[in-house]
Design an enzyme around this catalytic site. Structure first.
Site, PDB file in Angstrom:
ATOM      1  N   GLN A 101      60.218  51.493  48.297  1.00 36.67           N
ATOM      2  CA  GLN A 101      60.568  50.137  47.856  1.00 36.67           C
ATOM      3  C   GLN A 101      61.925  49.795  47.579  1.00 36.67           C
ATOM      4  OE1 GLN A 101      56.213  50.360  46.037  1.00 36.67           O
ATOM      5  NE2 GLN A 101      57.243  48.549  45.193  1.00 36.67           N
ATOM      6  N   GLU A 137      53.151  39.743  40.525  1.00 34.01           N
ATOM      7  CA  GLU A 137      52.239  40.302  39.656  1.00 34.01           C
ATOM      8  C   GLU A 137      51.347  39.670  38.633  1.00 34.01           C
ATOM      9  OE1 GLU A 137      54.654  44.675  39.991  1.00 34.01           O
ATOM     10  OE2 GLU A 137      55.604  42.904  38.755  1.00 34.01           O
ATOM     11  N   ARG A 195      51.347  47.231  40.580  1.00 31.57           N
ATOM     12  CA  ARG A 195      51.569  45.706  40.508  1.00 31.57           C
ATOM     13  C   ARG A 195      51.490  45.432  38.968  1.00 31.57           C
ATOM     14  NH1 ARG A 195      48.797  42.048  45.175  1.00 31.57           N
ATOM     15  NH2 ARG A 195      50.208  40.233  44.874  1.00 31.57           N
ATOM     16  N   CYS A 196      52.161  46.023  38.006  1.00 32.57           N
ATOM     17  CA  CYS A 196      51.945  46.097  36.816  1.00 32.57           C
ATOM     18  C   CYS A 196      53.007  45.261  36.014  1.00 32.57           C
ATOM     19  CB  CYS A 196      51.638  47.241  36.048  1.00 32.57           C
ATOM     20  SG  CYS A 196      52.908  48.445  35.908  1.00 32.57           S
TER      21      CYS A 196
END
Lengths: 167, 776
Positions: free
Chosen positions: B211, B731, B361-362
């Site tokens: 990423q 998110e 995804r936090c």
């Protein structure tokens, strides 16, 4: 040691020599270089490798290539025709039924058999029908919509709106 | 802007023409498989590769001792801790890499892996993080000179003294102890790479599932510079990525081993982990034990909060937080409420579990913080007998009070929390549902209504505070417009399904008036894209999206000069409307952007630089603060504990929206990754450190059946500092959904005195809790 097999993939016949333990998915991806079919797990749980074998959706990571000998395999690469996209492909694009695209080929193949068997499924039938295929991105709402869209199109009916209901 | 343009990237994905790492096949490519430890903590007595090397096709077996010769057996983590690439003497968690088998095809590599004989001397592992801090716990990181315990770091923020005073005097204090479970992103594509080292040119091309390709290039150069792989000799290519969610930010040992082997043998080496390896060894998320308290008045005014965290990091701190923030953005945990007293502290410990700590995804630990504050807010409402919606409405920060300074030092940029919750309540029919619930309770039926009104913090971040390994967290855009008025734009970020090829094109289209279909967006190739820190923590729109707008505005400034020259008027006489400059009061005297760009190559003013290109590195002045109001309705079967999510309404506010279809898609997906930890997912370890559910057979990723039909909507409160008023959204739903679901379930069970259940809340947990309260 190696065994000769003949399989038809998307209408094209291939004769090749494989080890008896070779998985169908590896033949599709690595021998025939049709990389649209993906591998997402090692327990037949995710469905990313779903293809049609004689018209029935199967997880190609759980089938030996020798078991496909003499049979017809359909993959995502064979979906679109000279006339354009398959209604399911169109449905996924129009309804944002994909994000990363990794589960998409398997979803499309599974949905193809679903609509073949049940041309006008309810939402619940669609959800159960694709429950062998995992998607980590979309939350499934739009995959359901995409399949409904394709169903309508294949039945010759007006397709539902593709505008997001995002008030 | 605001248009649901269908995605440009979809054509290839729906036709099987996506290009993922495992699709790469290079001439002479070797395959790598990894031998992993069956023990959570053991000495390696010997590794015997003799039988493995006899297998046809196996070309090498690489161990830690081999890498040690090149000083490549350890590597830094993104949190400046250290992690083994391959062990030389000790394994620290089950499934840790022990040796790598290199072969001519993947079947031979797997055969080789089975044939490598490793002799271990198992030791008693430390699995419980509380026990890890006990004085008699064995010191796990004996590689660290002078290390006398398993404590990694302590962090705190807020006013301890004022908070203690407040809590000792408050009318009402509520407290819960909660565990935010260890979970896994489980993107459907696992991690992998093809390392292709070209000996003749001393050049490495690294195709990998990352990423953050630029940051990875720099890390490779820092780790391998001493063997001659300096940064200009490294090209990282991140092709299509099959989902990331943070799990593809860290550097995993497999990548490094593949590079090392390719470097030594001069052939491309492919490593693609299988699902079980992915679940058992790659970066986990969460695993925070939190004690949270709230103090307030009997009338329902929130006065303060207190948080105490124990963070289980596994055997090394391999999270990927900005350097100054070991708990990420946990300090957003004061929430959406107007009070100024808080104290938060955290301690991190080593255990014999896999490293990681940030993925899934936090937004850098915002999931944990929001779960704690939203659960304790409901707990407070329950304690004083007040409706949780009314309590929130009375305590929200008011729209007119933004920008708002939080007690932990953040400046919330904008928000309208009352409007969001009101819309959610109207959409779901809140008052009617409460009446229905009251009726059902009379009949002994279990129905719950759960609310979560969260504030997110994304867009890291301003360079004065935000860096990873010292690299500032700006992001970048480069726009080149060709003579015929079509463009290519490149970015330092990397989409993993977020639709950047479409949304970035829309931003540039909005600013320059070039149609989005004429703008090609490219990411993920470090040789061509400008440097950036990548896509995670909902940062792409706040940073690279802003960079796109600013770069486009630089081009518009140039366009104005050229238009003035072509129209023979002064720049001040020109007005812009998307796609053209025209003379004020004489709209027929105009030059389109295409005519202007053509002139930039064919007829530019003397003294002006030719061409039509701009680059911008955007350093955000502040973070952005999206928010949301979520309401979940559940029905629970008292006999079986089965939980049915009847409805879930999510109202998000992510500022101005570029593409509503894509934003809604992000919300749908995030909600499903919210219900996942709330009800289904947890990585479970026994006391010997064995993972009990390390495959997709028993790690329960929700299918279309578990995932409800989500109802979504939005309010718009633009960010005042972002060039296009956007905030980021990826998110928010993962952050906001779990407490809404947990609050709904606890609400359903509250007549029986149940005030908290740890997620994932399974039917068994519900059934057991009810039985403990005497329900049969």
């Amino acid at each position: 040691m190696k065994k000769e097999i003949t399989i038809s993939v998307n209408g094209e016949k291939h004769t090749l020599e494989v080890e008896p333990r070779t998985l169908l998915v590896h033949v599709i991806r690595e021998h025939l270089r049709l990389t649209g079919t993906h591998i997402g797990c090692d327990t037949s749980s995710c469905g990313a490798c779903t293809v049609l074998l004689n018209g029935k959706s199967v997880k190609s990571c759980t089938i030996l290539a020798v078991q496909a000998n003499g049979k017809e395999v359909s993959t995502v690469e064979g979906m679109a025709t000279a006339d354009g996209l398959h209604p399911l492909q169109e449905g996924f694009k129009e309804n944002h039924g994909l994000h990363c695209g990794f589960c998409t080929p398997g979803m499309l193949m599974r949905a193809a058999e679903l609509l073949e068997n049940n041309p006008n499924p309810t939402e619940e039938e669609i959800r159960w029908g694709i429950s062998g295929n995992l998607c980590r991105c979309t939350g499934y709402n739009n995959i359901v919509k995409a399949i409904q869209y394709a169903g309508a199109k294949m039945r010759g009916e007006e397709t539902p709106s593709t505008e997001p209901e995002f008030v | 802007m605001g248009h649901s343009l269908k995605r440009k990237e979809d054509a290839r994905f729906i036709q099987g023409k996506g290009h993922y790492v495992d699709d790469i096949q290079l001439p002479g490519m070797l395959h790598m498989d990894i031998v992993r430890s069956p023990y959570a903590y053991a000495k390696i007595k010997s590794i015997n590769a003799e039988e493995a090397l006899k297998i046809p096709g196996v070309v090498a077996v690489v161990t830690g001792k081999d890498l040690e010769k090149y000083n490549l057996h350890w590597m830094p983590t993104l949190m400046s801790d250290t992690q083994m690439v391959l062990p030389t003497d000790t394994v620290m968690y089950q499934a840790q890499e022990v040796a790598a088998v290199i072969a001519t095809d993947r079947y031979a590599a797997r055969d080789g892996k089975e044939a490598v004989m490793v002799e271990y001397e198992p030791m008693k592992p430390v699995i419980d993080p509380y026990k890890s801090l006990a004085p008699d716990a064995p010191v796990l990181r004996t590689d660290k000179e002078g290390k006398k315990d398993n404590h990694i770091w302590h962090w705190e923020v807020g006013d301890k003294e004022a908070t203690e005073k407040l809590f000792s005097e408050a009318e009402v204090v509520v407290k819960e102890q909660m565990h935010i479970p260890r979970i896994h992103v489980a993107s459907i594509e696992t991690c992998g790479c093809v390392a292709d080292y070209d000996k003749i040119n001393n050049h490495l091309t690294m195709y990998m599932t990352t990423q953050a390709p630029h940051a990875i290039r720099t890390v490779i150069a820092l780790v391998a510079g001493h063997v001659g792989l300096t940064e200009e000799k490294i090209r990282v290519i991140s092709p299509d990525i099959g989902g990331g969610f943070g799990g593809k930010v860290p550097v995993y040992p497999g990548y490094v081993i593949a590079i090392a082997v390719s470097f030594l043998v001069g052939k491309p080496v492919k490593w693609v982990e299988d699902r079980s390896e992915n679940l058992q060894a790659d970066s986990f998320a969460r695993d925070y034990h939190i004690t949270v308290e709230m103090a307030g008045t009997k009338a329902g005014k929130i006065l303060g909060t207190r948080f105490k965290i124990l963070a289980d990091h596994g055997y090394t701190d391999a999270a990927a937080n900005p350097s100054k923030f070991p708990t990420g953005m946990f300090s957003i945990g004061t929430g959406s409420y107007d009070y100024q007293t808080t104290f938060m502290e955290a301690d991190a410990v080593y255990t014999n579990k896999p490293p990681g700590g940030v993925a899934y995804r936090c937004s850098f630990r915002v999931t944990e913080a929001v779960h704690a504050i939203e659960r304790i807010t409901d707990r407070f409402a329950f304690e004083i007998g007040k409706d949780p919606a009314a309590l929130r409405m009375e305590n929200f920060i008011k729209k007119e009070d933004f920008p708002w300074k939080s007690p932990t030092g953040w400046e919330y940029d904008s928000g309208d929390y009352h409007a969001g919750l009101k819309l959610a309540m109207d959409t779901v029919g809140y008052d009617e549902l409460r009446k229905e619930q009251a009726e059902k309770r009379k009949r002994g039926e279990l129905m719950g209504i759960g609310i979560s009104t969260f504030t997110e913090i994304v867009g890291a971040g301003p360079s004065k505070d935000f860096d990873i390994l010292g690299i500032k967290m700006f992001d970048s855009a480069e726009i080149r417009v060709h003579p015929t008025g079509k463009a290519i734009a490149r970015f330092g970020t990397k989409s993993q399904g977020q639709g950047h090829e479409t949304t970035y094109a829309q931003i540039i289209a909005e600013e320059l008036g070039i149609p989005a279909e004429n703008i090609q967006v490219e990411e993920g190739d470090t040789d061509t894209a400008p440097y950036g820190l990548g896509t995670y923590a909902s940062r792409s729109t706040p940073t690279a999206g802003a960079a796109a707008a600013v770069a486009a505005r630089k081009l518009r400034d140039k366009a104005r000069k050229i238009a003035a020259y072509l129209l023979e008027v002064s720049e001040d006489d020109l007005e812009w409307e998307p796609g053209k400059f025209f003379v004020k009061g004489a709209p027929e005297k105009a030059k389109t952007i295409q005519e202007i760009v053509f002139a930039a190559y064919t007829n530019h003013p003397q003294g002006m630089e030719a061409g039509f290109e701009a680059t911008h590195y955007y350093d955000p002045p502040n973070l952005t603060f999206p928010s949301g109001a979520y309401i979940c309705i559940v029905d629970i079967d008292k006999e079986t504990g089965e939980i049915k999510v009847r409805r879930f309404v999510a109202i998000d506010d992510c500022g101005n929206i570029i593409n509503p279809m894509i934003v809604q898609g992000q919300v749908h997906g995030g909600l499903t990754q919210g219900i996942a930890p709330a009800m289904y997912e947890e990585l479970i370890y026994d006391e010997d450190g064995n993972i009990l559910n390390g495959t997709f057979m028993d790690y329960l990723v929700p299918t279309a059946v578990e995932s409800p039909s989500w109802e979504t909507g939005h309010t718009v409160t633009p960010s005042p500092h972002h060039p296009i008023g956007a905030k980021g959204v990826g998110e928010s739903p993962t952050v906001g959904a779990p407490p809404a679901i947990a609050n709904a379930i606890v609400d359903a069970l509250s007549p029986y005195g149940i005030t908290h259940l740890d997620i994932p809340i399974t039917p068994f947990k519900v059934w057991k809790a009810l039985r403990e309260k005497g329900v049969n």
